[in-house]
Design a protein around this motif. Sequence first.
Motif, PDB file in Angstrom:
ATOM      1  N   ASN A  22      -1.716  -4.346  -7.789  1.00 54.36           N
ATOM      2  CA  ASN A  22      -1.844  -3.323  -6.748  1.00 54.36           C
ATOM      3  C   ASN A  22      -2.104  -1.922  -7.278  1.00 54.36           C
ATOM      4  OD1 ASN A  22       0.678  -2.549  -7.764  1.00 54.36           O
ATOM      5  ND2 ASN A  22       1.804  -3.629  -6.162  1.00 54.36           N
ATOM      6  N   ARG A  59       0.831  -1.189   0.000  1.00 52.97           N
ATOM      7  CA  ARG A  59       0.000   0.000   0.000  1.00 52.97           C
ATOM      8  C   ARG A  59       0.875   1.252   0.000  1.00 52.97           C
ATOM      9  NH1 ARG A  59      -5.414  -1.672   0.687  1.00 52.97           N
ATOM     10  NH2 ARG A  59      -5.822   0.440  -0.090  1.00 52.97           N
ATOM     11  N   ASN A  87      -5.392  -0.120  -5.994  1.00 55.90           N
ATOM     12  CA  ASN A  87      -5.236   0.338  -4.615  1.00 55.90           C
ATOM     13  C   ASN A  87      -4.307   1.545  -4.540  1.00 55.90           C
ATOM     14  OD1 ASN A  87      -6.925  -1.600  -3.500  1.00 55.90           O
ATOM     15  ND2 ASN A  87      -5.269  -3.064  -3.156  1.00 55.90           N
ATOM     16  N   SER A 101      -6.280   4.616  -5.547  1.00 54.63           N
ATOM     17  CA  SER A 101      -7.223   4.981  -4.484  1.00 54.63           C
ATOM     18  C   SER A 101      -6.503   5.626  -3.308  1.00 54.63           C
ATOM     19  CB  SER A 101      -7.974   3.736  -4.011  1.00 54.63           C
ATOM     20  OG  SER A 101      -8.728   3.169  -5.053  1.00 54.63           O
ATOM     21  N   ASP A 102      -5.345   5.073  -2.944  1.00 56.01           N
ATOM     22  CA  ASP A 102      -4.595   5.615  -1.805  1.00 56.01           C
ATOM     23  C   ASP A 102      -4.079   7.022  -2.096  1.00 56.01           C
ATOM     24  OD1 ASP A 102      -5.063   3.271  -0.477  1.00 56.01           O
ATOM     25  OD2 ASP A 102      -3.056   2.441  -0.763  1.00 56.01           O
TER      26      ASP A 102
END
Length: 566
Positions: A465, A424, A468, A471-472
């Motif tokens: 990934n 992340r 994600n 979005s992060d």
Amino acid sequence: MTESTLTKTSWPVFRSLASFRPSDLPGDLIAGLTLAAIAIPEQMATARLGGFSPQIGFFAFIAGSLGFAMLGGNRFLSCGADSTITPIFAGGLALLATSGSPDYQALAIALALLVGVILVVGSLFRLGWIANLLSTPVTVGFLAGISVHILVSQMPGVLGLPSPKGPTLDKIAALAQHLGESNLYTLIIGFGVLAVVAGSEKISARIPGALIGLIAATAAVILGHLESKGVSVVGVVPGTLPTPSLPELAPERWVKLVPLAFLIAIVVMVQTAATTRSFPSDPDKPADVDRDFLGAGAGSILAGLFGAFPVNASPPRTGIVSETGGRTQISGLFAATIVLALLAFGATLLQHVPEAALGGVLLFVALRIIRLGQIVTIYRQSFGEFLLIVATAAAIIVLPIEQGVAVGIALSLLHGIWSTTRARLVQFDRVPDTTIWWPANPHMPGERSPDVAVVGLQAPLSFLNASNFRSDVLHVIRTSTPKPRLLVLEASGILEIDFTAAQILLDLIKQCGEDGVTVAMARLESTRAQEAFARFGIYDVLPKGCIFHSVDQAIHALAGKTQPAS
């Protein structure tokens, strides 16, 4: 022309002998003699584990030693019959033919040829990365499961009981029910040899405990007339020498062997890579794993031509060569010569060897390959990966063994994919009174610049990934107060970018621009990532002059130039 280039040009075969000097000969001969003393009982026992007569194990050792010496690169590696792969291919072949039958042996020969060809192709296409398919926890679980198979398969011979049929768990239950019917003499021989081998190993790996135990057990059988008391022996070992031949199999039977051949080849690649990296020819140079695949492949092809089964690198035997003064593959060739001489002139010496003694040797092998220390360490440090050990071992024990190995490989790949998807976005803080930007940590004080967000991803940016990641990034922009006008992506951890991730990154840069946020890249160090930026047109979408060598450089160059978001 450099020395390494000259070596590769001048030694297309027998490269491991390129560094040989006459002064190396005594060490090579001593190492070869020790290797032969270790290998003779081990190769007999491994052949028995696979359902073959002892001389087939000798053929495999001769072929593996010769093939690897011809085309391999490592100076120490010993190649031959191996207890890691033998239960796997024996289980697979047993589904196609009766163990020990001519058809079974023909299939084993064909399998050796197929495995050899796959390894040679893997070497030519430099597929050394395949050796990394099995993670450490999966490898530990794989070895634990193989160990249980070896223990279960050898206990009937050690106990003097008939071999039970059926799945592994059924075999364990059947043995438990008939323990009271064990033959005392067989039991003493089997566990006596196990004790001798284990004791010798504890004192020094150079002591040929297996050979000592085998000789003592054979003497006990002869002097005590134990054959008449229910102790089974190897029997007559034909003094035949290996002669090249090809199996007569229908094409469709070759095709059925292909999946099993791929499984065996992957395991051989993993073990060969681990062995050659543990015992490098030159500690100052990286191991040539691809070249050693070629040597192992040549060994399996020769084993098939000699009427044997697939071969593999052996870490313990390789360690023996290294520790006893071996300098080149002459040690392996000398050991193979001793085994060949035993076949030609001394095969009759083997007919009174008790099968329980070979079982005792394999019990030691099975117990040695269980990495209990690593299992405990992984349990303490990463319980999730400990569950991988349990799942892999359980699959190999409960399922047909070749299916269990396939499950283990699948678990390793899924674990790698899962680890990548867990990556992340990380926010960075500036270390006070420095120009260093470091991942934010509650235990380390950090500072942030107003209107600037510094983020990074410590993994390859891929389809796994990328969503994600986007979005992060958007979450950071929308929740920061004040809203950042400059977003710096610290890209040192991004080693690769695939097509899907590149498209998402392009859209993200455009979306940030529309929201009044300037995007800059800092420390894009990976050459593969740089090539991806050029290939996918990411450089063209970034604002001009927004690629920097450091985060601090990016902030100094752009923080004062960005305009407040409308």
